[in-house]
Scaffold this motif. Structure first.
Motif, mmCIF file in Angstrom:
data_model
loop_
_atom_site.group_PDB
_atom_site.id
_atom_site.type_symbol
_atom_site.label_atom_id
_atom_site.label_comp_id
_atom_site.label_asym_id
_atom_site.label_seq_id
_atom_site.Cartn_x
_atom_site.Cartn_y
_atom_site.Cartn_z
ATOM 1 N N ALA A 144 0.817 -1.146 -0.062
ATOM 2 C CA ALA A 144 -0.104 0.097 -0.071
ATOM 3 C C ALA A 144 0.941 1.281 0.007
ATOM 4 N N LEU A 145 1.866 1.157 0.814
ATOM 5 C CA LEU A 145 2.729 2.332 0.890
ATOM 6 C C LEU A 145 3.553 2.679 -0.570
ATOM 7 N N PHE A 146 3.897 1.557 -1.045
ATOM 8 C CA PHE A 146 4.541 1.642 -2.465
ATOM 9 C C PHE A 146 3.735 2.295 -3.431
ATOM 10 N N THR A 147 2.294 1.682 -3.474
ATOM 11 C CA THR A 147 1.389 2.136 -4.572
ATOM 12 C C THR A 147 1.038 3.937 -4.259
ATOM 13 N N ALA A 148 0.828 4.118 -3.015
ATOM 14 C CA ALA A 148 0.668 5.647 -2.693
ATOM 15 C C ALA A 148 1.747 6.375 -3.074
ATOM 16 N N TYR A 194 3.958 9.522 -10.043
ATOM 17 C CA TYR A 194 3.426 9.495 -11.514
ATOM 18 C C TYR A 194 2.393 10.782 -11.681
ATOM 19 N N LEU A 195 2.017 11.390 -10.724
ATOM 20 C CA LEU A 195 1.137 12.549 -10.864
ATOM 21 C C LEU A 195 2.097 13.873 -11.050
ATOM 22 N N ILE A 196 3.271 13.813 -10.563
ATOM 23 C CA ILE A 196 4.188 14.717 -10.504
ATOM 24 C C ILE A 196 4.969 15.001 -11.914
ATOM 25 N N TRP A 197 5.156 13.570 -12.247
ATOM 26 C CA TRP A 197 5.892 13.466 -13.437
ATOM 27 C C TRP A 197 4.905 13.905 -14.677
ATOM 28 N N TYR A 250 1.232 14.306 -23.836
ATOM 29 C CA TYR A 250 1.191 13.021 -23.298
ATOM 30 C C TYR A 250 1.094 12.877 -21.763
ATOM 31 N N GLY A 251 1.406 14.014 -21.027
ATOM 32 C CA GLY A 251 1.233 14.238 -19.686
ATOM 33 C C GLY A 251 -0.054 15.063 -19.311
ATOM 34 N N THR A 281 -5.261 10.077 -16.233
ATOM 35 C CA THR A 281 -5.769 9.002 -15.426
ATOM 36 C C THR A 281 -5.502 9.210 -14.025
ATOM 37 N N LEU A 282 -4.788 10.059 -13.715
ATOM 38 C CA LEU A 282 -4.326 10.366 -12.211
ATOM 39 C C LEU A 282 -3.757 9.491 -11.374
#
Length: 443
Positions: A6-10, A16-19, A234-235, A241-242
């Motif tokens: 759960a920590l990894f996915t968070a 991902y969103l910052i990228w 592309y971003g 998708t967030l």
């Protein structure tokens, strides 16, 4: 899911969103290059400072009020954010119970880059004659109020038109995945209204009303800017998708990248071929604006369509851009960067295209509505798409009329004729952008 997973996915979703947000923010560089290359050399500094200050002022205004109006909290009205949760970003990451791993901060950053894009679109429509102070005043109003209301209506979970609203959105909610309507129509309509109130640049139309050539000074900047914008898209589309780590959205992200690419490519080819039929010139601007027209056209529907539909949507987008550009000139409205044709009209087409080509299995409309080219459940999705188009047009059109009209009545909207003719770089920004003087010969 165990605690470590759960920590990894968070953490992954936050990264991902910052990228994605960084890619969208890089689009500011693309807009700056396209706009600088399209204006005359004597106004290069002026258009660049508008782009720079858009981002700076937009960040502060989005922090203070924009994010709160767009995404308040669970107590919001259907029309704008009323909860205090996102005004000045009330985050509690100091609390021991905080578990989002920065996702709320990343959300603010991602949404800010979209707001900055909407504001930057306007600068193209009012280029080369709008006073800097008036432009910045409008930018504050757009970023702080006009645009956030549209965002709330369409994307917030309490919004009147939002497909993410678990209550009773209008007709099950609109499909405007990454903002053909929310971002591009908003910026394009505002640019059109601003161009009308400003009037054309000196010399843009002859005494008989015939458009006179007023080419930009650098096709190199234009073309490089378009490629940067295409990259950033592309971003823009994919990042909408967030999340990908905590959901099954990786498949959607991949599909979005394919449809975005095909829409841009087919629109560019259509645009340049139509332009060639009229001018017998292979026009680089027709290719560049065609790419942008295709990207705008695909932004609302990129996640809910098949690749063949992306090609068709792009083809129509390129043709619609060419027709809208010529119609604006017929109306004797001076839009130096075709902001309304590219973003306003093609943004509207992107909304409508969702109602035509949305595949049933991809639809996220609350009633299961989809594109009318597919058989199945009614009502068709097209209804809510048209309703959203009308609401955005009326809201942004009325607000922009009030703002630009007030600035014109106050006498601060347009620069004096002598400043415009000399060029705003020399008049307002300390000298020309390019030093073309010959250095003195050595003794």
């Amino acid at each position: 899911m165990n605690a470590d997973a759960a920590l990894f996915t968070a953490k992954g979703d936050t990264f991902y969103l910052i990228w994605a947000a960084v890619l969208v923010f890089f689009m500011q560089c693309g807009f700056a290059m396209v706009e600088a290359g399209t204006v005359r050399a004597k106004n290069t500094k002026n258009i660049l400072i508008k782009n720079l200050l858009d981002a700076c002022i937009g960040a502060l205004i989005w922090f203070a009020t924009g994010m709160g109006i767009a995404f308040g909290d669970s107590t919001d009205s259907p029309y704008f954010g009323t909860g205090v949760g996102n005004y000045a970003l009330h985050s509690r990451d100091w609390s021991a119970s905080y578990t989002s791993e920065g996702y709320d901060w990343a959300t603010w950053f991602f949404q800010f880059t979209f707001a900055a894009t909407a504001a930057t679109i306007v600068s193209g429509g009012v280029a080369e004659r709008c006073a800097l102070s008036a432009y910045l005043a409008y930018s504050v109003a757009l970023t702080g109020f006009v645009y956030p209301v549209v965002v709330h209506l369409v994307w917030d979970s309490e919004g009147l038109l939002s497909a993410f609203n678990s209550g009773s959105p209008v007709l099950g909610g609109v499909i405007d995945f990454a903002g053909s309507g929310v971002v591009h129509m908003t910026g394009g309509i505002a640019a059109f209204v601003g161009a009308i109130f400003l009037g054309p640049r000196i010399g843009r139309f002859s005494a008989e009303g015939k458009p006179m050539p007023m080419p930009g000074h650098s096709s190199v900047l234009q073309s490089l800017g378009v490629f940067i914008l295409w990259l950033g898209w592309y971003g823009f589309n994919g990042g909408s998708t967030l999340a990908v780590f905590s959901s099954a959205y990786s498949r959607d992200l991949a599909r979005v990248c394919v449809t975005t690419t095909l829409g841009a490519a087919s629109a560019a080819l259509t645009s340049v071929m139509i332009a060639h039929q009229f001018t017998h010139v292979w026009d680089v601007s027709a290719v560049g604006n065609g790419i942008l027209a295709g990207l705008v056209s695909i932004t609302a529907n990129c996640v809910v369509i098949e690749p063949w539909a992306a090609i068709v949507i792009g083809m129509f987008g390129g043709a619609i851009y060419q027709g809208a550009s010529k119609l604006v000139l017929k109306m004797k409205v001076d839009d130096p960067l075709d902001a309304f044709a590219v973003h306003g009209v093609c943004g509207a087409w992107g909304l409508v295209a969702s109602g035509v080509f949305c595949r049933p299995e991809y639809s996220y409309n609350g009633l299961g509505s989809h594109g009318f080219v597919y058989p199945g459940a009614q009502p068709d999705l097209l209804g809510i798409q048209i309703v959203t188009f009308l609401i955005i047009t009326i809201w942004v059109g009325v607000c922009s009329t009030v703002i630009f009209g007030s600035l014109r009545l106050a006498g601060i909207l347009r620069v004096p004729a002598e400043v415009e003719e000399a060029g705003m770089d020399v008049s307002k920004h300390g000298g020309e952008a390019y030093d073309l003087s010959v250095p003195p010969a050595k003794a």
